[in-house]
Every structure is written in C-alpha cells, then in structure tokens.
Design an enzyme around this catalytic site. Structure first.
Site, PDB file in Angstrom:
ATOM      1  N   ARG A  30       0.749  -1.190   0.060  1.00  0.00           N
ATOM      2  CA  ARG A  30       0.453  -0.064  -0.082  1.00  0.00           C
ATOM      3  C   ARG A  30       0.760   1.421  -0.106  1.00  0.00           C
ATOM      4  NH1 ARG A  30      -2.491  -3.466   3.628  1.00  0.00           N
ATOM      5  NH2 ARG A  30      -4.771  -4.143   2.940  1.00  0.00           N
ATOM      6  N   ILE A  31       1.908   1.104   0.827  1.00  0.00           N
ATOM      7  CA  ILE A  31       2.659   2.514   0.776  1.00  0.00           C
ATOM      8  C   ILE A  31       3.714   2.664  -0.442  1.00  0.00           C
ATOM      9  CG2 ILE A  31       4.403   3.616   2.273  1.00  0.00           C
ATOM     10  CD1 ILE A  31       3.472   2.087   4.591  1.00  0.00           C
ATOM     11  N   ASP A  52       9.243  -6.249  -6.888  1.00  0.00           N
ATOM     12  CA  ASP A  52       8.454  -7.017  -5.546  1.00  0.00           C
ATOM     13  C   ASP A  52       8.637  -8.163  -5.814  1.00  0.00           C
ATOM     14  OD1 ASP A  52       6.793  -7.615  -3.475  1.00  0.00           O
ATOM     15  OD2 ASP A  52       5.848  -5.564  -3.599  1.00  0.00           O
ATOM     16  N   PRO A  75       8.845  -4.594   4.575  1.00  0.00           N
ATOM     17  CA  PRO A  75       8.772  -4.966   5.874  1.00  0.00           C
ATOM     18  C   PRO A  75       9.953  -5.603   6.267  1.00  0.00           C
ATOM     19  CG  PRO A  75       7.809  -6.651   4.462  1.00  0.00           C
ATOM     20  CD  PRO A  75       8.179  -5.735   3.697  1.00  0.00           C
ATOM     21  N   ASN A 105      15.504  -9.611   3.984  1.00  0.00           N
ATOM     22  CA  ASN A 105      15.821  -8.215   3.687  1.00  0.00           C
ATOM     23  C   ASN A 105      16.730  -7.412   4.721  1.00  0.00           C
ATOM     24  OD1 ASN A 105      13.717  -7.314   4.995  1.00  0.00           O
ATOM     25  ND2 ASN A 105      12.335  -7.120   3.375  1.00  0.00           N
ATOM     26  N   ALA A 153      10.820   2.956   5.985  1.00  0.00           N
ATOM     27  CA  ALA A 153      10.194   1.765   6.365  1.00  0.00           C
ATOM     28  C   ALA A 153      10.742   1.069   7.502  1.00  0.00           C
ATOM     29  CB  ALA A 153      10.613   0.755   5.125  1.00  0.00           C
ATOM     30  N   ARG A 154      11.752   0.391   7.424  1.00  0.00           N
ATOM     31  CA  ARG A 154      12.658  -0.055   8.674  1.00  0.00           C
ATOM     32  C   ARG A 154      13.928   0.012   8.716  1.00  0.00           C
ATOM     33  NH1 ARG A 154       8.373   0.405  10.894  1.00  0.00           N
ATOM     34  NH2 ARG A 154       7.105  -1.337  11.580  1.00  0.00           N
ATOM     35  N   ASP A 195      13.970   7.971   7.906  1.00  0.00           N
ATOM     36  CA  ASP A 195      12.982   8.134   8.931  1.00  0.00           C
ATOM     37  C   ASP A 195      13.093   6.949  10.072  1.00  0.00           C
ATOM     38  OD1 ASP A 195      10.850   9.682  10.200  1.00  0.00           O
ATOM     39  OD2 ASP A 195       9.504   7.986   9.668  1.00  0.00           O
ATOM     40  N   GLU A 222      17.284   2.307  16.627  1.00  0.00           N
ATOM     41  CA  GLU A 222      16.269   3.577  16.861  1.00  0.00           C
ATOM     42  C   GLU A 222      15.663   3.418  18.379  1.00  0.00           C
ATOM     43  OE1 GLU A 222      13.474   3.435  13.399  1.00  0.00           O
ATOM     44  OE2 GLU A 222      11.893   3.287  14.996  1.00  0.00           O
ATOM     45  N   HIS A 250      11.283   8.682  13.020  1.00  0.00           N
ATOM     46  CA  HIS A 250      10.275   7.848  12.821  1.00  0.00           C
ATOM     47  C   HIS A 250       8.825   8.437  12.883  1.00  0.00           C
ATOM     48  CE1 HIS A 250       9.435   3.185  12.773  1.00  0.00           C
ATOM     49  NE2 HIS A 250       8.524   3.809  12.054  1.00  0.00           N
TER      50      HIS A 250
HETATM   51  C1  COI Z   1       4.518   1.101  11.801  1.00  0.00           C
HETATM   52  O1  COI Z   1       3.170   1.341  11.828  1.00  0.00           O
HETATM   53  O2  COI Z   1       4.714  -0.038  11.675  1.00  0.00           O
HETATM   54  C2  COI Z   1       5.142   2.201  11.809  1.00  0.00           C
HETATM   55  O3  COI Z   1       6.256   2.103  11.451  1.00  0.00           O
HETATM   56  C3  COI Z   1       4.849   3.307  13.039  1.00  0.00           C
HETATM   57  C4  COI Z   1       5.766   3.325  14.104  1.00  0.00           C
HETATM   58  C5  COI Z   1       5.943   4.428  14.644  1.00  0.00           C
HETATM   59  C6  COI Z   1       5.373   2.120  15.072  1.00  0.00           C
END
Ligand code: COI
Length: 332
Positions: free
Chosen positions: A155-156, A175, A207, A212, A234-235, A259, A264, A297
């Site tokens: 979606r993102i 993907d 994700p 990954n 993302a992560r 971000d 973190e 984030h």
């Molecule tokens: C998520 O929704 O997984 C995010 O990355 C937001 C987060 C601040 C927990």
C-alpha cells in the site's frame, strides 16, 4: 470486557475517549507506560492488550500475558516484526495490527524528504542563517528528470508511486509479489540488482523480514549509480548503517533520507536536551551531513493516521474478545 492500552500519548487520548464513549460496554484502561517485562503485570485481569510498536514483545511478556488469560494483543501500527509469534501462538494470544492506517502519510513524507534533498534545502538553511544568500554552487536536480526505483509495492509503495508519477518521474519497481495493475503497466524489473542499476533514487517500502535484513550493504551500494539517493521510511534493519556511512563518504550515495534507523529504540521519540547528549555516534554522524535528513520515525505521524491507528486497534481488540475473529488478525 476489559482492554488495557499501553504507551498512550497525549495526542491519542481524544481519539481513545471518543472510542470509549461509543463502546460503553468496554472497560478501557489507559496507561502511558510502554508494554515491557515490568509493566506487563498491569495487564492482569484484562482480556485485551493494545500496544504500540516500540519495544520487543518477547516470549517473557507473552508467556506472562498467557498466564493472565489475555486473548489478544493489538498493535496500533502496521509492523509486527517486534512480536515473538511462537510465544503468542503457544499462549493462544491472537495478534492484530493496523495494516493501512494511512499509506499516504508515509508516502507524502517520503516524497517531501526527497524534494528537500533534491532542492538542497538543508544546505540553504545553513547558508541563510550564516548570512550567505548566494545561489551557487547548490544548483538542484528536478525530480521529473529522474528514475525512482520503488522497492516493494504494498500500500505505501503504491501511494508513493502515484506521487512520484505526479511529479513526472519515471518509476520502476521491484517486488516478489507483483501488483497485477502495476504489472500490466510494465513497471516491474526482474531483480533487485536491476532496480539498483537503473535508479537515481531508491525508495524502500519493504517490511522487516529476515530475508531483507541489511539488503542495502557494501555489495548492493556498489551496484547502484554514483550519487544515488536512498529513502528509507520503512524499517531501519533494511540498511546496513555502517555501509551507508561509507557510501556517503565515498560519494557513491549522494543523499539519504532516513526516518528509521536500525538502533532507533530508546533513541527516537526521546528528548535528550541537546545535540551533544544524543547517545548514538552514528546518528550524530548522519545528522551532521548536509546531504542526509534524519527524522525520528515521524512519517506515520499525522492526525488521520493516529485516529485510524487508535480506532482500528481498539475495534480489533473488541472483536477478537467478543467473537474470536477480526480481519486484522496477523497470521504468522
Ligand atoms: C508502523 O506502523 O509499523 C510504523 O512504522 C509506525 C511506528 C511509529 C510504529
């Protein structure tokens, strides 16, 4: 039915109060502490636990919830990479998430950061406060001249593609699960390597899964164009931070907007009082660079998203407690 909500911030309270008013039969307890091995004891006597993804939800915590008879752990966010699913399953605790609170929130932020990098706004801000109002040498590049490689088209990623296209950029994507509509348009390249080779900008929307972890590393940076821009909303674990610093030093990477960060937890969303007191040398190294934007984030952090995170997680908790079912249950 009783639900305890952990880690509640002030900006979430009005939405929670509204939900409570509409669900009078549910007894809601609001806690500002995060769910962890110590605070888990507060959940004794509650059917549902609602939490936010900040700390790892370990076997120790889930086993304790199991002894309390907790039926459901509902995250007020999308990522579930911090949950020990083996322990959740063994304790018959269902896990729910909020899969789509606002893909646009993250996509809009990602493109905002890209535009800042392309238009050199951080450099100009520094120059301006020092009285230097000259243009040169910070001439910009236009997004409509660039190829953006979108890694992962959930979606993102798809919301980001729409915005990049609005700016006139050429967009390619990779993907393992191809979106049929995008596939018809021929947007996909066959391999990540192809995406790295062709992209001026790499926009990560995958994700955090084992496959990954550190997908951007010395080896993959070497496959990219010189001066490539990396966007990671993302992560943190997707990027090997040390390798990124090396690639920024060499000029292989020309700019980055991060971000998220692999270390973190305990750093982001904390007030250290001054720059010097930030207890993470790598984050300080990145923050000090004019071609890197680090944010704590916050891509998700909009009114629309927060309201949706609260309502969807509370609805899911209520539904699992009363019926055992919810379309927000995460199978793992
Ligand atoms: C998520 O929704 O997984 C995010 O990355 C937001 C987060 C601040 C927990």
């Amino acid at each position: 039915m009783k639900i305890i909500v952990y880690g509640v911030r002030d900006d979430e309270k009005p939405f929670l109060k509204e939900w409570e008013a509409q669900n009078e039969s549910v007894d809601v307890q609001i806690e500002s502490v995060l769910l962890d091995a110590d605070s888990v004891k507060l959940a004794n006597g509650f059917d549902g636990v609602v939490a936010f993804q900040q700390k790892p939800y370990t076997a120790e915590i889930l086993d304790q919830l199991g002894t309390f008879g907790t039926k459901v752990l509902s995250l007020r966010n999308v990522g579930v990479d911090n949950v020990d699913f083996t322990a959740a399953n063994r304790n018959h605790i269902k896990v729910t998430n909020v899969p789509a609170y606002s893909p646009q929130a993250i996509a809009e932020f990602t493109v905002t950061q890209l535009m800042q990098l392309l238009r050199n706004t951080k450099v100009f801000n520094h120059k301006i406060v020092n009285g230097d109002l000259r243009w040169a040498p910070n001439i910009a590049t236009e997004l409509n001249q660039l190829t953006v490689g979108v890694f992962a088209t959930g979606r993102i990623g798809r919301a980001a593609i729409q915005i990049y296209r609005g700016f006139g950029a050429k967009v390619i994507a990779y993907d393992i699960f191809k979106n049929p509509e995008l596939d018809k348009e021929g947007i996909y390249v066959d391999t990540p390597e192809e995406l790295y080779r062709q992209s001026d900008v790499i926009s990560l929307h995958a994700p955090a899964v084992k496959e990954n972890e550190h997908m951007l590393n010395d080896n993959t940076f070497a496959q990219m164009k010189d001066g490539v821009i990396i966007l990671n909303p993302a992560r943190g674990t997707l990027v090997d931070t040390d390798a990124l610093i090396r690639a920024l030093d060499s000029g292989k990477v020309g700019g980055a907007a991060l971000d998220v960060y692999e270390d973190e937890v305990g750093v982001f969303n904390t007030d250290f009082g001054s720059f010097d007191k930030i207890p993470d040398a790598r984050i300080k190294n990145l923050l000090e660079r004019d071609n890197v934007l680090v944010t704590p984030h916050i891509a998700f952090y909009t009114k629309t998203a927060v309201k949706s995170m609260v309502n969807t997680s509370m609805d899911a908790s209520r539904d699992v407690i009363s019926t055992g079912e919810s379309d927000k249950i995460v199978k793992n």
